[in-house]
Design a protein around this motif. Structure first.
Motif, PDB file in Angstrom:
ATOM      1  N   LEU A 155      12.891   0.184   5.464  1.00 32.36           N
ATOM      2  CA  LEU A 155      11.752   1.084   5.629  1.00 32.36           C
ATOM      3  C   LEU A 155      10.486   0.326   6.001  1.00 32.36           C
ATOM      4  N   LEU A 156      10.293  -0.824   5.385  1.00 30.45           N
ATOM      5  CA  LEU A 156       9.011  -1.534   5.517  1.00 30.45           C
ATOM      6  C   LEU A 156       9.020  -2.655   6.546  1.00 30.45           C
ATOM      7  N   GLU A 157      10.171  -2.964   7.117  1.00 23.83           N
ATOM      8  CA  GLU A 157      10.275  -4.171   7.935  1.00 23.83           C
ATOM      9  C   GLU A 157       9.312  -4.190   9.118  1.00 23.83           C
ATOM     10  N   ASN A 158       8.964  -3.050   9.683  1.00 27.48           N
ATOM     11  CA  ASN A 158       8.073  -3.013  10.846  1.00 27.48           C
ATOM     12  C   ASN A 158       6.623  -2.731  10.477  1.00 27.48           C
ATOM     13  N   TYR A 163       1.123  -7.313   2.186  1.00 24.43           N
ATOM     14  CA  TYR A 163       1.621  -6.392   1.167  1.00 24.43           C
ATOM     15  C   TYR A 163       2.580  -5.393   1.812  1.00 24.43           C
ATOM     16  N   ALA A 164       2.957  -4.376   1.085  1.00 25.69           N
ATOM     17  CA  ALA A 164       4.073  -3.520   1.501  1.00 25.69           C
ATOM     18  C   ALA A 164       3.841  -2.813   2.834  1.00 25.69           C
ATOM     19  N   THR A 165       2.628  -2.296   3.037  1.00 22.17           N
ATOM     20  CA  THR A 165       2.386  -1.502   4.249  1.00 22.17           C
ATOM     21  C   THR A 165       1.252  -2.059   5.096  1.00 22.17           C
ATOM     22  N   ASP A 173       2.485  -0.473  -3.122  1.00 17.22           N
ATOM     23  CA  ASP A 173       2.486  -1.732  -3.870  1.00 17.22           C
ATOM     24  C   ASP A 173       2.477  -1.502  -5.375  1.00 17.22           C
ATOM     25  N   LEU A 174       1.813  -0.433  -5.819  1.00 21.65           N
ATOM     26  CA  LEU A 174       1.759  -0.119  -7.244  1.00 21.65           C
ATOM     27  C   LEU A 174       3.129   0.261  -7.784  1.00 21.65           C
ATOM     28  N   PHE A 175       3.977   0.783  -6.928  1.00 17.82           N
ATOM     29  CA  PHE A 175       5.334   1.134  -7.334  1.00 17.82           C
ATOM     30  C   PHE A 175       6.282  -0.057  -7.193  1.00 17.82           C
ATOM     31  N   LEU A 176       6.079  -0.848  -6.154  1.00 16.98           N
ATOM     32  CA  LEU A 176       6.993  -1.960  -5.902  1.00 16.98           C
ATOM     33  C   LEU A 176       6.854  -3.087  -6.916  1.00 16.98           C
ATOM     34  N   ALA A 177       5.636  -3.474  -7.237  1.00 17.35           N
ATOM     35  CA  ALA A 177       5.439  -4.637  -8.106  1.00 17.35           C
ATOM     36  C   ALA A 177       6.135  -4.487  -9.459  1.00 17.35           C
ATOM     37  N   SER A 198      10.664 -10.122  -1.648  1.00 19.15           N
ATOM     38  CA  SER A 198      10.352 -11.368  -2.343  1.00 19.15           C
ATOM     39  C   SER A 198       9.023 -11.934  -1.859  1.00 19.15           C
ATOM     40  N   ARG A 199       8.781 -11.842  -0.570  1.00 15.28           N
ATOM     41  CA  ARG A 199       7.535 -12.368  -0.005  1.00 15.28           C
ATOM     42  C   ARG A 199       6.325 -11.602  -0.515  1.00 15.28           C
ATOM     43  N   ILE A 200       6.394 -10.278  -0.497  1.00 14.28           N
ATOM     44  CA  ILE A 200       5.219  -9.526  -0.949  1.00 14.28           C
ATOM     45  C   ILE A 200       5.061  -9.629  -2.469  1.00 14.28           C
ATOM     46  N   ASN A 201       6.171  -9.854  -3.172  1.00 11.62           N
ATOM     47  CA  ASN A 201       6.049 -10.030  -4.617  1.00 11.62           C
ATOM     48  C   ASN A 201       5.281 -11.309  -4.941  1.00 11.62           C
ATOM     49  N   LYS A 202       5.431 -12.339  -4.123  1.00 13.27           N
ATOM     50  CA  LYS A 202       4.639 -13.558  -4.312  1.00 13.27           C
ATOM     51  C   LYS A 202       3.151 -13.262  -4.120  1.00 13.27           C
ATOM     52  N   ALA A 203       2.846 -12.370  -3.190  1.00 14.83           N
ATOM     53  CA  ALA A 203       1.439 -11.997  -2.965  1.00 14.83           C
ATOM     54  C   ALA A 203       0.879 -11.243  -4.162  1.00 14.83           C
ATOM     55  N   TYR A 204       1.700 -10.423  -4.806  1.00 13.78           N
ATOM     56  CA  TYR A 204       1.244  -9.702  -6.000  1.00 13.78           C
ATOM     57  C   TYR A 204       0.861 -10.669  -7.122  1.00 13.78           C
ATOM     58  N   LYS A 205       1.544 -11.791  -7.178  1.00  9.22           N
ATOM     59  CA  LYS A 205       1.290 -12.754  -8.247  1.00  9.22           C
ATOM     60  C   LYS A 205      -0.074 -13.426  -8.092  1.00  9.22           C
TER      61      LYS A 205
END
Length: 227
Positions: A155-158, A163-165, A173-177, A198-205
């Motif tokens: 869904l998010l690849e493009n 972050y997610a979108t 992002d509030l749901f994914l993290a 995994s990449r965007i989760n590193k950004a959340y950190k």
């Protein structure tokens, strides 16, 4: 019920459980919007959610519940929509209609198709207790969470940026993290299969509002879970 910050009738009140991903979504939003709130712990394992006091707030007996003066809002999605309407600072949605729809879709995928299959009400349900052993519950989660993550990757690849979108934090992002955190911390899901998440989760950190809202940093987090 235990309060994490003391009584203050002028504050927003959030009835929360440390490990609830639904509660975590709301905690992130409150921190992003700079809103002070009283944390009221609901111990789901001890049955606080079944107390008459709590059932008056949410007859379904789920967390989170937000109390804002005389207004009571239950369900994380409803709470986030309420916060967005009343407290518009740090918007949770982009202006672009397509991107807004993408955020709705990603959030719904998590809240409707992933999280319900690994939440405590299911894992503690009679069906689960009678049909799934402790190890099978983990296998159950490890089976269903990756299916949802695979869908999110496509869904998010493009559209994903930092972050997610895109390059700003929005609703998705509030749901994914919290969901990614639970997948890794509670169910040992192998995130190597999901490079985008995994990449965007590193950004959340790197974001204090996200990290301060995570389960391990809540007032009711058991000491053994903080290590």
């Amino acid at each position: 019920m235990a309060s994490g910050t003391g009584e203050n009738s002028n504050k927003l009140k959030l009835y929360s459980y440390w490990q609830s991903t639904c509660s975590c979504r709301v905690r992130i939003a409150l921190k992003l919007k700079g809103l002070d709130y009283e944390y009221i712990a609901i111990n789901l394992l001890k049955g606080d959610q079944k107390s008459p006091e709590f059932l008056k707030l949410n007859p379904l007996g789920y967390v989170p519940v937000l109390v804002d003066g005389d207004i009571v809002v239950a369900d994380s999605f409803a709470i986030l929509m309420y916060l967005e309407e009343k407290y518009p600072q740090h918007p949770l949605f982009p202006n672009d209609l397509q991107n807004k729809a993408l955020n709705y879709q990603a959030a719904t995928l998590v809240s409707s198709n992933i999280q319900p299959l690994q939440n405590l009400p299911f894992l503690l349900s009679r069906y689960s207790q009678e049909n799934l052993g402790p190890d099978e519950k983990v296998v159950w989660a490890q089976t269903h969470i990756p299916k949802g993550f695979a869908a999110l990757e496509k869904l998010l690849e493009n559209y994903a940026g930092k972050y997610a979108t895109g390059n700003e934090v929005f609703l998705a992002d509030l749901f994914l993290a919290p969901q990614i955190d639970a997948a890794v911390r509670r169910f040992n899901v192998d995130m190597n299969e999901f490079p985008l998440l995994s990449r965007i989760n590193k950004a959340y950190k790197e974001l204090p509002a996200f990290q301060d809202a995570m389960p391990v940093k809540q007032p009711d987090t058991p000491p053994e879970a903080k290590s």
